[in-house]
Design a protein around this motif. Structure first.
Motif, PDB file in Angstrom:
ATOM      1  N   TYR A   1     -10.313  -8.070  -4.265  1.00 16.20           N
ATOM      2  CA  TYR A   1      -9.625  -7.400  -5.157  1.00 16.20           C
ATOM      3  C   TYR A   1      -9.133  -8.491  -5.972  1.00 16.20           C
TER       4      TYR A   1
ATOM      5  N   GLN B   1       0.838  -1.176   0.109  1.00 15.23           N
ATOM      6  CA  GLN B   1      -0.049  -0.077   0.036  1.00 15.23           C
ATOM      7  C   GLN B   1       0.772   1.220   0.072  1.00 15.23           C
TER       8      GLN B   1
ATOM      9  N   LEU C   1       1.556   1.812  -9.464  1.00 16.52           N
ATOM     10  CA  LEU C   1       0.262   2.097 -10.266  1.00 16.52           C
ATOM     11  C   LEU C   1       0.054   1.206 -11.320  1.00 16.52           C
TER      12      LEU C   1
ATOM     13  N   SER D   1      -1.181  -2.145  -4.663  1.00 14.16           N
ATOM     14  CA  SER D   1      -0.901  -2.792  -5.830  1.00 14.16           C
ATOM     15  C   SER D   1      -0.416  -3.980  -5.569  1.00 14.16           C
TER      16      SER D   1
ATOM     17  N   SER E   1       4.332  -5.903  -8.200  1.00 13.92           N
ATOM     18  CA  SER E   1       4.950  -4.717  -8.076  1.00 13.92           C
ATOM     19  C   SER E   1       6.452  -4.890  -7.968  1.00 13.92           C
TER      20      SER E   1
ATOM     21  N   PHE F   1       4.385   0.509  -3.767  1.00 18.30           N
ATOM     22  CA  PHE F   1       3.275   0.747  -4.519  1.00 18.30           C
ATOM     23  C   PHE F   1       3.626   0.856  -6.117  1.00 18.30           C
TER      24      PHE F   1
ATOM     25  N   ARG G   1      -7.757  -4.088  -8.626  1.00 21.48           N
ATOM     26  CA  ARG G   1      -9.154  -3.843  -9.002  1.00 21.48           C
ATOM     27  C   ARG G   1     -10.132  -4.444  -8.033  1.00 21.48           C
TER      28      ARG G   1
ATOM     29  N   MET H   1      -5.227   2.867  -2.487  1.00 22.70           N
ATOM     30  CA  MET H   1      -4.360   2.674  -3.448  1.00 22.70           C
ATOM     31  C   MET H   1      -3.150   1.420  -3.167  1.00 22.70           C
TER      32      MET H   1
ATOM     33  N   LYS I   1      -2.113  -1.795 -10.148  1.00 21.18           N
ATOM     34  CA  LYS I   1      -3.088  -1.412  -8.870  1.00 21.18           C
ATOM     35  C   LYS I   1      -4.286  -2.435  -8.771  1.00 21.18           C
TER      36      LYS I   1
ATOM     37  N   CYS J   1      -5.847  -8.654  -9.027  1.00 25.31           N
ATOM     38  CA  CYS J   1      -4.636  -7.976  -9.968  1.00 25.31           C
ATOM     39  C   CYS J   1      -4.922  -8.488 -11.704  1.00 25.31           C
TER      40      CYS J   1
END
Ligand SMILES: [Zn+2]
Ligand SMILES: [Zn+2]
Length: 205
Positions: A165, A20, A196, A184, A189, A194, A201, A182, A199, A167
């Motif tokens: 969530y 995070q 972007l 990932s 990653s 983190f 979903r 926020m 990220k 990826c």
């Protein structure tokens, strides 16, 4: 790159599989390393007064109080106040601390699965007497005292997740109780921070 059994076990216990934004400071690898070392060495015996934690029996409240006093002198110069320590059989996490009530609660279910985490949990909760959040000050103390930075809980003890969530890149799923803003994917990653590009979903809530 394959992980050893001890590492996998340590990682699972950490509940630390995503990154995070707030965690950009490089505490994560250190924490995991500490955890892995603990699992591999079964914690070195440092003091003759050390209480042996066995699978069959958790320390009594009196023993936890002794442990508290020992850590208080060892790490805090004896400055922490006297506290009430109790086990909670309802709590799903490793421990909790209420500094105002001077109350430390130890999760019974968690420590029945991870009895060797008792000392780690107690030290973590002792730092909460001085630092309420897991902020920079807390993390500094945690490193000094040699305890985990994150509150721990075991996957098998968690309530059914409210949010799911995922990826989009690797398909990994992250069930969570709380909304992630926020965050990932921990697998994709780069550089343990983190990212972007990866990220997470929301799949369903
Ligand atoms: Zn904590
Ligand atoms: Zn991914």
């Amino acid at each position: 790159m394959s992980k050893s059994k001890a590492q996998k076990k340590a990682l699972a216990a950490l509940n630390f599989d995503l990154f995070q934004l707030e965690n950009i400071t490089p505490i994560a690898p250190a924490t995991i390393d500490t955890k892995i070392r603990q699992h591999q060495q079964q914690v070195p015996v440092s003091s003759p007064k050390r209480i042996e934690v066995s699978n069959s029996r958790l320390p009594s409240i009196a023993e936890l109080q002794q442990m508290y006093n020992r850590f208080n002198w060892q790490y805090f110069g004896g400055k922490l106040p006297a506290v009430h320590i109790e086990y909670s059989s309802r709590m799903l996490c490793a421990g909790s601390c209420n500094p105002r009530e001077k109350l430390i609660r130890m999760g019974k279910k968690y420590h029945q699965i991870f009895p060797s985490d008792i000392e780690d949990t107690l030290k973590h909760e002792m730092i909460h007497l001085i630092h309420f959040n897991h902020d920079a000050n807390f993390r500094r103390e945690a490193r000094r005292v040699g305890t985990s930075v994150r509150a721990r809980s075991h996957p098998s003890l968690r309530r059914p997740p409210k949010y799911l969530y995922h990826c989009k890149s690797c398909g990994a799923e992250y069930p969570r109780q709380k909304r992630l803003r926020m965050a990932s994917c921990g697998k994709c990653s780069r550089g343990r921070k983190f990212d972007l590009q990866f990220k997470l979903r929301l799949k369903k809530s």
